[in-house]
Motif scaffolding. Structure first.
Motif, short mmCIF file in Angstrom:
data_model
loop_
_atom_site.label_atom_id
_atom_site.label_comp_id
_atom_site.label_asym_id
_atom_site.label_seq_id
_atom_site.Cartn_x
_atom_site.Cartn_y
_atom_site.Cartn_z
N GLU A 69 0.83 -1.20 0.00
CA GLU A 69 0.00 0.00 0.00
C GLU A 69 0.87 1.25 0.00
N LEU A 70 1.95 1.24 0.76
CA LEU A 70 2.87 2.37 0.80
C LEU A 70 3.47 2.61 -0.58
N LEU A 71 3.90 1.54 -1.23
CA LEU A 71 4.43 1.66 -2.59
C LEU A 71 3.40 2.27 -3.53
N THR A 72 2.18 1.78 -3.45
CA THR A 72 1.13 2.26 -4.33
C THR A 72 0.85 3.74 -4.11
N ILE A 73 0.79 4.16 -2.86
CA ILE A 73 0.51 5.57 -2.55
C ILE A 73 1.63 6.48 -3.06
N ILE A 74 2.87 6.10 -2.77
CA ILE A 74 4.00 6.92 -3.20
C ILE A 74 4.07 7.00 -4.71
N PHE A 75 3.88 5.85 -5.36
CA PHE A 75 3.94 5.85 -6.82
C PHE A 75 2.82 6.71 -7.41
N ARG A 76 1.62 6.58 -6.88
CA ARG A 76 0.50 7.37 -7.42
C ARG A 76 0.73 8.86 -7.25
N LEU A 77 1.29 9.27 -6.12
CA LEU A 77 1.58 10.69 -5.92
C LEU A 77 2.63 11.19 -6.91
N ALA A 78 3.69 10.43 -7.07
CA ALA A 78 4.73 10.84 -8.01
C ALA A 78 4.21 10.82 -9.44
N TRP A 79 3.44 9.79 -9.77
CA TRP A 79 2.90 9.70 -11.12
C TRP A 79 1.91 10.81 -11.39
N SER A 80 1.10 11.15 -10.41
CA SER A 80 0.13 12.24 -10.55
C SER A 80 0.85 13.56 -10.82
N ALA A 81 1.92 13.81 -10.09
CA ALA A 81 2.69 15.03 -10.30
C ALA A 81 3.30 15.06 -11.69
N ALA A 82 3.83 13.93 -12.12
CA ALA A 82 4.43 13.85 -13.45
C ALA A 82 3.38 14.06 -14.54
N CYS A 83 2.21 13.50 -14.34
CA CYS A 83 1.13 13.67 -15.32
C CYS A 83 0.67 15.12 -15.40
N LYS A 84 0.59 15.78 -14.25
CA LYS A 84 0.18 17.20 -14.26
C LYS A 84 1.17 18.03 -15.07
N VAL A 85 2.44 17.78 -14.85
CA VAL A 85 3.46 18.52 -15.59
C VAL A 85 3.37 18.19 -17.08
#
Length: 130
Positions: free
Chosen positions: A10-26
Motif C-alpha cells: 500500500e505504501l508503494l502504491t501511494i507513493i507511486f501514485r503521488l509521483a505519477w500524478s505530479a508527473a502527469c500534471k506537468v
C-alpha cells in the motif's frame, strides 16, 4: 505493531501514485503556456515533462528497493510471483469459483424458465398440440 506485506504494498502504491500524478500534471500542462509556433518553448516544455516522468519512475524504483529491504529486515514473506505454487493454487480456486458461479446462474435461469412455463401451463412442451 508489525508491518506486513500489505502495508508495504500500500505504501508503494501511494507513493507511486503521488509521483505519477505530479508527473502527469506537468506533462499535461507542458504545452498549455507555450505560444503557438515557438518551437524552442515547445521543446523545453516537452523536455520538462520527460524529466518529471523519469523522476517519477526513479522514485518508484527507489521505493521498491526500500520496500524489499524492509521486507528482508522484518523477515516478511516475499510476495507471490506469477507462476508460483501459491499463485497457481489460488488462480485455480478462482477459476473453479467462476465456474460454480456461472453454473449457479445457469441453474437460476433454467428454474426461472421452468417456472414461467408452468405458469403458462406449458410445462409439457415436448408433447404435440392437437
Amino acid at each position: 505493531m508489525i508491518i506486513g506485506h500489505s502495508f508495504t504494498s500500500e505504501l508503494l502504491t501511494i507513493i507511486f501514485r503521488l509521483a505519477w500524478s505530479a508527473a502527469c500534471k506537468v506533462a499535461n500542462g507542458a504545452l498549455s503556456g507555450v505560444v503557438q509556433g515557438d518551437f524552442n518553448a515547445i521543446a523545453a516544455a516537452i523536455n520538462q515533462a520527460r524529466i518529471q516522468v523519469d523522476l517519477a519512475y526513479a522514485k518508484l524504483q527507489n521505493t521498491e528497493a526500500l520496500a524489499t529491504h524492509i521486507q528482508g529486515q522484518l523477515g516478511l514473506e516475499s510476495p507471490w510471483s506469477v507462476g508460483g505454487e501459491e499463485y497457481n493454487r489460488y488462480k485455480e480456486e478462482a477459476m473453479f469459483g467462476n465456474y460454480r458461479e456461472a453454473l449457479g446462474e445457469l441453474e437460476r435461469l433454467v428454474v426461472m424458465r421452468l417456472f414461467e412455463l408452468s405458469k403458462l401451463s406449458m410445462s409439457g412442451t415436448g408433447k404435440k398440440w392437437l
